[in-house]
Design a protein around this motif. Structure first.
Motif, PDB file in Angstrom:
ATOM      1  N   THR A  32      10.361 -11.344 -17.158  1.00  0.00           N
ATOM      2  CA  THR A  32      10.462 -11.552 -15.719  1.00  0.00           C
ATOM      3  C   THR A  32      10.476 -10.220 -14.974  1.00  0.00           C
ATOM      4  O   THR A  32       9.724 -10.025 -14.015  1.00  0.00           O
ATOM      5  N   LEU A  36       6.490 -10.086 -14.265  1.00  0.00           N
ATOM      6  CA  LEU A  36       6.430 -10.778 -12.976  1.00  0.00           C
ATOM      7  C   LEU A  36       6.697  -9.821 -11.813  1.00  0.00           C
ATOM      8  O   LEU A  36       5.947  -9.791 -10.838  1.00  0.00           O
ATOM      9  N   TRP A  41       4.378  -9.075  -8.684  1.00  0.00           N
ATOM     10  CA  TRP A  41       4.898  -8.948  -7.319  1.00  0.00           C
ATOM     11  C   TRP A  41       4.612  -7.570  -6.739  1.00  0.00           C
ATOM     12  O   TRP A  41       4.615  -7.379  -5.527  1.00  0.00           O
ATOM     13  N   LYS A  51       3.145 -13.884  -0.392  1.00  0.00           N
ATOM     14  CA  LYS A  51       3.598 -14.243  -1.741  1.00  0.00           C
ATOM     15  C   LYS A  51       4.752 -15.239  -1.671  1.00  0.00           C
ATOM     16  O   LYS A  51       4.835 -16.170  -2.472  1.00  0.00           O
ATOM     17  N   ARG A  52       5.647 -15.058  -0.706  1.00  0.00           N
ATOM     18  CA  ARG A  52       6.790 -15.969  -0.545  1.00  0.00           C
ATOM     19  C   ARG A  52       6.301 -17.366  -0.175  1.00  0.00           C
ATOM     20  O   ARG A  52       6.771 -18.364  -0.716  1.00  0.00           O
ATOM     21  N   THR A  55       4.814 -18.961  -3.191  1.00  0.00           N
ATOM     22  CA  THR A  55       5.866 -19.309  -4.151  1.00  0.00           C
ATOM     23  C   THR A  55       6.633 -20.538  -3.688  1.00  0.00           C
ATOM     24  O   THR A  55       6.886 -21.454  -4.477  1.00  0.00           O
ATOM     25  N   VAL A  58       4.544 -23.684  -4.313  1.00  0.00           N
ATOM     26  CA  VAL A  58       4.553 -24.105  -5.720  1.00  0.00           C
ATOM     27  C   VAL A  58       5.902 -24.711  -6.093  1.00  0.00           C
ATOM     28  O   VAL A  58       5.973 -25.760  -6.747  1.00  0.00           O
ATOM     29  N   VAL A  59       6.970 -24.071  -5.661  1.00  0.00           N
ATOM     30  CA  VAL A  59       8.316 -24.564  -5.956  1.00  0.00           C
ATOM     31  C   VAL A  59       8.506 -25.965  -5.359  1.00  0.00           C
ATOM     32  O   VAL A  59       9.064 -26.852  -6.003  1.00  0.00           O
ATOM     33  N   GLN A  71      14.497 -19.032  -2.940  1.00  0.00           N
ATOM     34  CA  GLN A  71      13.344 -18.485  -2.218  1.00  0.00           C
ATOM     35  C   GLN A  71      13.548 -18.533  -0.713  1.00  0.00           C
ATOM     36  O   GLN A  71      13.214 -17.583   0.003  1.00  0.00           O
TER      37      GLN A  71
END
Length: 146
Positions: A32, A36, A41, A51-52, A55, A58-59, A71
């Motif tokens: 991670t 990651l 990132w 990117k947030r 993310t 997807v979450v 997040q």
């Protein structure tokens, strides 16, 4: 600590606004931090906000409320998104993901906003240690102290 690990840990702390300690001897944490956060990132080309948003999308699609809270809190901490924008994301995504998943994101945003509002009313800042512990509990079931 090697350069990639230091870069990854710094980026992780930037992304989440944390003071994550370096946890040694955990291959998943190594991956991670180093891959990651040290590589992915840290790539140029997309803003932290972009990117947030990806993310969070997807979450939300996965229905992971715990990670959605982490997040959303980070997005608010870093000034990338407002509560109103996060709520709007939930409304928008509901129409692509369905009501149950959109509702989970909306609930996560509401929970984070309420927690932050209560802390502000008490004159308290964000509890960075609690944020780190939430992430560690999600990953390993342990806290920094464990």
């Amino acid at each position: 600590m090697d350069e990639l690990r230091a870069k990854g840990l710094a980026k992780m702390n930037e992304v989440y606004g944390w003071d994550m300690p370096d946890i040694e001897g955990d291959p998943y944490f190594d991956l991670t931090v180093e891959h990651l956060f040290g590589n992915i990132w840290s790539r140029p080309g997309l803003s932290m906000r972009d990117k947030r948003i990806m993310t969070l999308t997807v979450v939300a699609a996965l229905g992971n409320s715990d990670l959605a809270e982490i997040q959303a809190n980070a997005a608010l901490h870093n000034g990338e998104l407002t509560v109103a924008e996060l709520k709007e994301m939930a409304i928008f995504l509901t129409h692509y993901l369905g009501f149950p998943l959109g509702s989970k994101l909306d609930g996560a945003v509401s929970k984070v906003a309420a927690k932050r509002r209560k802390a502000a009313e008490k004159g308290q800042g964000e509890d960075k240690r609690a944020n780190v512990d939430d992430a560690l509990k999600m990953h390993s079931g342990k806290t920094v102290e464990d």
